[in-house]
Design a protein around this motif. Structure first.
Motif, PDB file in Angstrom:
ATOM      1  N   THR A   1      11.855  26.799  72.918  1.00 62.78           N
ATOM      2  CA  THR A   1      12.305  27.690  73.987  1.00 62.78           C
ATOM      3  C   THR A   1      12.353  26.953  75.329  1.00 62.78           C
ATOM      4  O   THR A   1      13.326  27.078  76.072  1.00 62.78           O
TER       5      THR A   1
ATOM      6  N   TRP B   1      15.439  27.171  68.383  1.00 61.50           N
ATOM      7  CA  TRP B   1      16.802  27.583  68.715  1.00 61.50           C
ATOM      8  C   TRP B   1      17.780  26.502  68.282  1.00 61.50           C
ATOM      9  O   TRP B   1      17.514  25.308  68.459  1.00 61.50           O
TER      10      TRP B   1
ATOM     11  N   GLU C   1      20.444  34.616  75.773  1.00 65.76           N
ATOM     12  CA  GLU C   1      19.777  34.671  74.486  1.00 65.76           C
ATOM     13  C   GLU C   1      20.701  35.155  73.367  1.00 65.76           C
ATOM     14  O   GLU C   1      20.675  34.637  72.246  1.00 65.76           O
TER      15      GLU C   1
ATOM     16  N   TYR D   1      21.646  31.042  68.360  1.00 65.31           N
ATOM     17  CA  TYR D   1      21.004  31.268  67.064  1.00 65.31           C
ATOM     18  C   TYR D   1      19.523  30.948  67.219  1.00 65.31           C
ATOM     19  O   TYR D   1      19.156  29.908  67.777  1.00 65.31           O
ATOM     20  N   HIS D   2      18.695  31.839  66.715  1.00 66.85           N
ATOM     21  CA  HIS D   2      17.253  31.684  66.850  1.00 66.85           C
ATOM     22  C   HIS D   2      16.589  31.776  65.489  1.00 66.85           C
ATOM     23  O   HIS D   2      16.836  32.731  64.757  1.00 66.85           O
ATOM     24  N   LEU D   3      15.762  30.794  65.155  1.00 64.82           N
ATOM     25  CA  LEU D   3      14.990  30.845  63.914  1.00 64.82           C
ATOM     26  C   LEU D   3      13.635  31.438  64.260  1.00 64.82           C
ATOM     27  O   LEU D   3      12.759  30.748  64.771  1.00 64.82           O
ATOM     28  N   GLU D   4      13.502  32.715  63.966  1.00 63.69           N
ATOM     29  CA  GLU D   4      12.340  33.455  64.431  1.00 63.69           C
ATOM     30  C   GLU D   4      11.032  32.924  63.860  1.00 63.69           C
ATOM     31  O   GLU D   4      10.046  32.771  64.562  1.00 63.69           O
ATOM     32  N   ARG D   5      11.050  32.644  62.583  1.00 70.67           N
ATOM     33  CA  ARG D   5       9.842  32.230  61.882  1.00 70.67           C
ATOM     34  C   ARG D   5       9.189  31.018  62.532  1.00 70.67           C
ATOM     35  O   ARG D   5       7.963  30.908  62.602  1.00 70.67           O
ATOM     36  N   ASP D   6      10.004  30.098  63.018  1.00 70.64           N
ATOM     37  CA  ASP D   6       9.471  28.885  63.645  1.00 70.64           C
ATOM     38  C   ASP D   6       9.708  28.843  65.152  1.00 70.64           C
ATOM     39  O   ASP D   6       9.380  27.854  65.804  1.00 70.64           O
ATOM     40  N   ASP D   7      10.292  29.907  65.683  1.00 77.08           N
ATOM     41  CA  ASP D   7      10.609  29.983  67.105  1.00 77.08           C
ATOM     42  C   ASP D   7      11.371  28.752  67.580  1.00 77.08           C
ATOM     43  O   ASP D   7      10.987  28.104  68.552  1.00 77.08           O
TER      44      ASP D   7
END
Length: 435
Positions: A214, A239, A227, A231-237
């Motif tokens: 981030t 981008w 935002e 594309y955001h990979l939530e599991r690993d926070d």
RNA sequence: GGAGGGAUGGCCGAGCGGCCGAAGGCGGCAGUCUUGAAAACUGCAGUCCGGCAACGGACCGGGGGUUCGAAUCCCCCUCCCUCCGCCA
């Protein structure tokens, strides 16, 4: 991020500059008020803390000396400490609010950027054609007026249906000579930038990560405001980068550079990922707009004095590539209202696509002043002492899908084959024709 | 994923709860010496915030806590290193 000291010293000037891109003047007034309040609270806190420090030393001395005043001093110190804590809480809250607002406040346009509210007000600086005669849409042959998705289908260069099967629409899948051409363009451009000195030292090739934290996205101004476009990979926070500008800028993040290190000239090929939220169905056919595409980016960290020269170099390099490819293009000086969030001055490069009948943006060459570097904490030492916030500059050279689109159309021959421009041939196994 | 060890100024590295913004070294700057450079010697110098200044405050990976007082004690997090496991 804008410099709060500039806000303090010249609030009207900043407000006037931001008004050119449509920002209401009350926004600036709010920032100035917050800053004043935060400073007042900080001063209160600092005074209380100074007392605590002084009293604490006296407590220590009194204890050592067996002085009964120690208890009283200790009580005073504790009371003053509580006041310091309260002032601190207020100062922190005000600082956070100020920073939150500053992070979503755009950069001030440079005075040289033309006035205007949107794309229609951008100024055409110059237009280049392979023949040297003034650009004329009507001069293109019938065989060139076939949209690239048809040309690509004819020669098996793209498989958009399979791409959509794998990942959804706007994820192109390149095949055969198409894939090879794309790879060739990337290699060719990287070699140009890293070996041809041009006006100065060559650019250092970098292969950065394409998934970033981030903080890395905040540094360039892509977060928090945009935002929804990422594309955001939530599991690993993590981008997915929308451009190599993001990791390249953060290379120097939170660093204090020697003047001798500047300018830092970096060059990278990366895939770029864009959600393109809200643009569904708009100019999305073929290669016009996609969620993932390949791009070669040039990015420099520089002093204020070096920055504009580097912006000119990036622009010249991008134009040079298009000339070598024999593709008609024009340079736009973006008006204040059309500038990207972090930019002070931007030149867009658009290539003519005869099959689509439109100018396609293939590069955006921007000077950010110290706006990004302040967010990113990139400083440099100044000769004679002191430090300064660096300047950043970057631009694509180039973003390939639209270049390929124009190339497949403009270089299409009467027999339907596509001529490969000479400089790229060594990179595609010597091919002079596709199809 | 499991076990252990670390994170201190531009860089490396020492650091007893108060005399620590922090030893020492490297690198930097200025000077002496030298035809010049190097070496040697002498001196200067951290970064950030507020303030015209005097000066005040913050900063020892980040965030909380204990204390009159924290680089130092406690808790959480992040990152790095080593070993094991897994693996392109």
């Amino acid at each position: 991020m804008l410099d709060v000291r500039r806000l303090r010293a010249d609030p009207d000037g900043v407000a006037a500059a931001l008004a050119r891109r449509g920002l209401d003047r009350s926004e600036v007034a709010k920032l100035v008020e917050l800053d004043a309040a935060a400073r007042a609270a900080a001063q209160e806190r600092d005074e209380a803390r100074a007392d605590v420090k002084r009293l604490s030393k006296e407590v220590g001395a009194a204890r050592k000396a067996g002085d009964p005043a120690a208890d009283r001093l200790q009580g005073e110190s504790r009371a003053r400490g509580e006041q310091a804590g309260q002032a601190e809480a207020r100062a922190t809250a005000l600082d956070e609010e100020l920073r939150r607002l500053l992070l979503v406040t755009p950069n001030t346009p440079d005075a040289a950027a033309p006035d205007g509210a949107g794309p229609e007000d951008n100024r055409v600086v110059r237009t280049w054609t392979p023949t040297g005669v003034p650009f004329n849409e009507a001069a293109y042959q019938a065989c060139q007026r076939v949209p690239h998705w048809e040309v690509a289908a004819q020669h098996g260069l793209l498989d958009l249906e399979r791409g959509a099967k794998l990942s959804g629409s706007m994820f192109p899948l390149w095949r055969g000579a198409g894939a090879r051409l794309l790879r060739g363009l990337t290699s060719w451009a990287l070699d140009r930038h890293t070996t041809d000195p041009g006006p100065g030292p060559v650019w250092e090739e970098v292969r950065p990560p394409t998934l970033v934290k981030t903080a890395t996205m905040v540094a360039t101004g892509h977060l928090p405001k945009f935002e929804d476009d990422m594309y955001h990979l939530e599991r690993d926070d993590l981008w997915a980068i929308p451009t190599a500008e993001v990791p390249l800028t953060s290379l120097a993040r939170d660093e204090l550079l020697d003047a001798a290190d500047l300018p830092l000239k970096l060059c990278a090929y990366t895939p770029c990922f864009r959600r393109e939220a809200g643009s569904a169905g708009r100019d999305t056919r073929g290669l016009l707009r996609s969620h993932e595409f390949d791009k070669v980016e040039l990015m420099a960290v520089a002093t204020a004095e070096q920055a504009l020269g580097l912006q000119a170099e990036i622009l010249a390099r991008a134009e040079g590539l298009l000339r070598e490819l024999g593709l008609a293009h024009r340079i736009l000086d973006l008006c204040a209202g059309d500038l990207a969030f972090s930019s002070m001055r931007t030149f867009d490069i658009e290539v003519w696509s005869p099959g689509v009948g439109a100018w396609l943006e293939v590069s955006s060459v921007s000077w950010y002043g110290d706006y990004q570097a302040r967010r990113a904490g990139i400083r440099h030492r100044v000769e004679g002492g002191g430090t300064a916030v660096a300047h950043t500059v970057n631009g694509s050279a180039l973003a390939w899908p639209r270049v390929v689109a124009a190339l497949l159309e403009a270089h299409r021959q009467e027999d339907g084959s596509v001529r490969v421009p000479p400089p790229v041939r060594p990179w595609v196994g010597g091919l002079s024709r596709l199809g």
